[in-house]
Design a protein around this motif. Structure first.
Motif, mmCIF file in Angstrom:
data_model
loop_
_atom_site.group_PDB
_atom_site.id
_atom_site.type_symbol
_atom_site.label_atom_id
_atom_site.label_comp_id
_atom_site.label_asym_id
_atom_site.label_seq_id
_atom_site.Cartn_x
_atom_site.Cartn_y
_atom_site.Cartn_z
ATOM 1 N N VAL A 134 34.391 53.040 -13.454
ATOM 2 C CA VAL A 134 33.623 51.933 -14.047
ATOM 3 C C VAL A 134 32.357 52.488 -14.709
ATOM 4 O O VAL A 134 31.685 53.349 -14.142
ATOM 5 C CB VAL A 134 33.256 50.904 -12.950
ATOM 6 N N TYR A 189 37.693 44.497 -2.475
ATOM 7 C CA TYR A 189 37.752 44.840 -3.903
ATOM 8 C C TYR A 189 36.327 44.911 -4.422
ATOM 9 O O TYR A 189 35.393 44.394 -3.798
ATOM 10 C CB TYR A 189 38.578 43.818 -4.695
ATOM 11 N N LEU A 211 46.050 50.770 -15.474
ATOM 12 C CA LEU A 211 45.259 49.544 -15.378
ATOM 13 C C LEU A 211 46.188 48.339 -15.509
ATOM 14 O O LEU A 211 46.916 48.212 -16.496
ATOM 15 C CB LEU A 211 44.208 49.505 -16.498
ATOM 16 N N VAL A 246 45.940 44.653 -16.022
ATOM 17 C CA VAL A 246 44.990 43.614 -16.431
ATOM 18 C C VAL A 246 45.524 42.239 -16.037
ATOM 19 O O VAL A 246 46.694 41.931 -16.282
ATOM 20 C CB VAL A 246 44.775 43.687 -17.966
ATOM 21 N N VAL A 302 44.854 50.468 -10.896
ATOM 22 C CA VAL A 302 43.705 49.572 -10.743
ATOM 23 C C VAL A 302 44.117 48.169 -11.163
ATOM 24 O O VAL A 302 44.480 47.942 -12.321
ATOM 25 C CB VAL A 302 42.521 50.059 -11.608
ATOM 26 N N PHE A 347 43.046 44.417 -12.009
ATOM 27 C CA PHE A 347 41.807 43.832 -12.538
ATOM 28 C C PHE A 347 42.024 42.350 -12.775
ATOM 29 O O PHE A 347 42.965 41.961 -13.473
ATOM 30 C CB PHE A 347 41.486 44.547 -13.863
ATOM 31 N N ASP A 348 41.204 41.510 -12.185
ATOM 32 C CA ASP A 348 41.417 40.066 -12.330
ATOM 33 C C ASP A 348 40.081 39.335 -12.173
ATOM 34 O O ASP A 348 39.116 39.859 -11.619
ATOM 35 C CB ASP A 348 42.419 39.562 -11.282
ATOM 36 N N TYR A 381 41.386 47.299 -6.380
ATOM 37 C CA TYR A 381 41.208 46.072 -7.162
ATOM 38 C C TYR A 381 39.757 45.892 -7.583
ATOM 39 O O TYR A 381 38.837 46.169 -6.796
ATOM 40 C CB TYR A 381 41.669 44.857 -6.348
ATOM 41 N N LEU A 382 39.591 45.416 -8.803
ATOM 42 C CA LEU A 382 38.269 45.109 -9.337
ATOM 43 C C LEU A 382 38.268 43.673 -9.832
ATOM 44 O O LEU A 382 39.264 43.213 -10.418
ATOM 45 C CB LEU A 382 37.927 46.001 -10.538
ATOM 46 N N ARG A 383 37.150 42.999 -9.636
ATOM 47 C CA ARG A 383 37.020 41.653 -10.203
ATOM 48 C C ARG A 383 36.111 41.710 -11.418
ATOM 49 O O ARG A 383 34.980 42.192 -11.348
ATOM 50 C CB ARG A 383 36.449 40.671 -9.172
ATOM 51 N N ALA A 393 38.471 40.312 -18.326
ATOM 52 C CA ALA A 393 39.229 41.224 -19.184
ATOM 53 C C ALA A 393 38.757 41.190 -20.632
ATOM 54 O O ALA A 393 39.138 42.053 -21.419
ATOM 55 C CB ALA A 393 40.716 40.886 -19.103
ATOM 56 N N LEU A 442 36.225 44.773 -20.671
ATOM 57 C CA LEU A 442 36.656 45.717 -19.629
ATOM 58 C C LEU A 442 35.538 46.733 -19.380
ATOM 59 O O LEU A 442 35.004 47.308 -20.335
ATOM 60 C CB LEU A 442 37.952 46.420 -20.053
#
Ligand code: SAM
Length: 255
Positions: A17, A32, A99, A101, A123, A125-126, A146-148, A151, A154
């Motif tokens: 990130v 996450y 990734l 998405v 990863v 991503f949501d 997991y990342l919050r 999108a 990004l």
């Protein structure tokens, strides 16, 4: 699962990130990394509202997704087939960075992670906390994190990922072509992108009928050309499209 027992996957995802996107108040206690701690998700359409509902998140993978996929024209692929197709279109394997998405409850992310080795990482991503809570509950494995975030922006540098996937989401995200541009931006040279989204058919009457139903739910219907054209215009090669019922699968490679 503690940070140590996930094989350090969350820390490895965090390292991808951009520093300016890592905020002091980010949360890792939910399992996450939350890059949007202060904002609630958009809930303007029925579809978006559903994606932020805990009950939907809980039954998404077993009930909601299969029923919705069947309603989209029985595209003939089981959930397992669809995951395998995504992995094949992305040429997934080895130590890639992948990734996913709009990963929802991680139904593709987990599968991708199981196909990677060594330092490889998938990863997910949501935007939705209920979906990511469910993803964490479903188990992560050593190569899944997991990342919050949103999108449309990004939080990664250009060319960060070897493979970028987005299934069953471009028809409900706001500004989907911004999401597509972002997915292409973070794709490394030689990397592959794969999306699955809606297809509104070419027949004008059928198209308007589908558009009416979809519009009420907040779901966008795509024509045959928009996504392949966007990929080609961005300089991607090996653009391939497969249409099944009212779904389309489009993949490409960054030279
Ligand atoms: C139908 S689910 C798809 C889940 C999974 N990819 C699949 O194929 O089953 C759509 C997901 O898109 C997410 N989403 C919607 N808008 C988003 C945005 N702007 N950024 C990130 N995720 C978003 C929703 O929270 C939801 O989890």
């Amino acid at each position: 699962m503690s940070p140590a027992s996930d094989g350090g996957a969350l820390e490895r995802a965090r390292a991808l990130v951009r520093p300016d996107a890592l905020r002091a108040s980010e949360r890792t206690d939910a399992g996450y990394l939350d890059l949007l701690p202060d904002t609630g998700p958009p809930r303007s359409t029925a579809a978006q509202h559903a994606m932020n509902n805990r009950l939907v998140a809980a039954v998404y993978e077993r009930i909601w997704r299969p029923v919705w996929t069947a309603a989209m024209g029985a595209n003939g692929l089981s959930a397992g087939d669809e995951r395998a197709k995504a992995a094949a279109d992305l040429r997934l394997g080895g130590e890639q960075r992948v990734l996913d998405v709009a990963c929802g409850p991680g139904n593709f992310t987990r599968y991708f992670g199981e196909r990677l080795t060594g330092e490889g990482i998938a990863v997910g991503f949501d935007l939705s906390r209920p979906m990511l809570d469910q993803a964490v509950r479903s188990g992560r494995g050593p190569r899944v994190a997991y990342l919050r975030g949103d999108a449309r922006r990004l939080p990664f540098d250009d060319w960060t990922f070897d493979a970028v996937c987005c299934h069953a989401a471009l028809y409900l995200v706001p500004e989907p072509m911004t999401v597509v541009d972002e997915m292409i931006r973070v794709l490394a040279p030689g990397g592959r992108i794969a999306v699955m989204t809606s297809y509104g058919r070419e027949h004008p009457l059928l198209r308007s009928a589908l558009g009416l139903v979809a519009g009420t739910l907040g779901v966008r219907m795509y024509d045959r050309a928009t996504l392949p054209d966007a990929f080609a215009a961005a300089g991607l090669t090996e653009v391939a499209q497969q249409i099944r019922g009212v779904t389309q699968f489009v993949s490409a490679r960054r030279p």
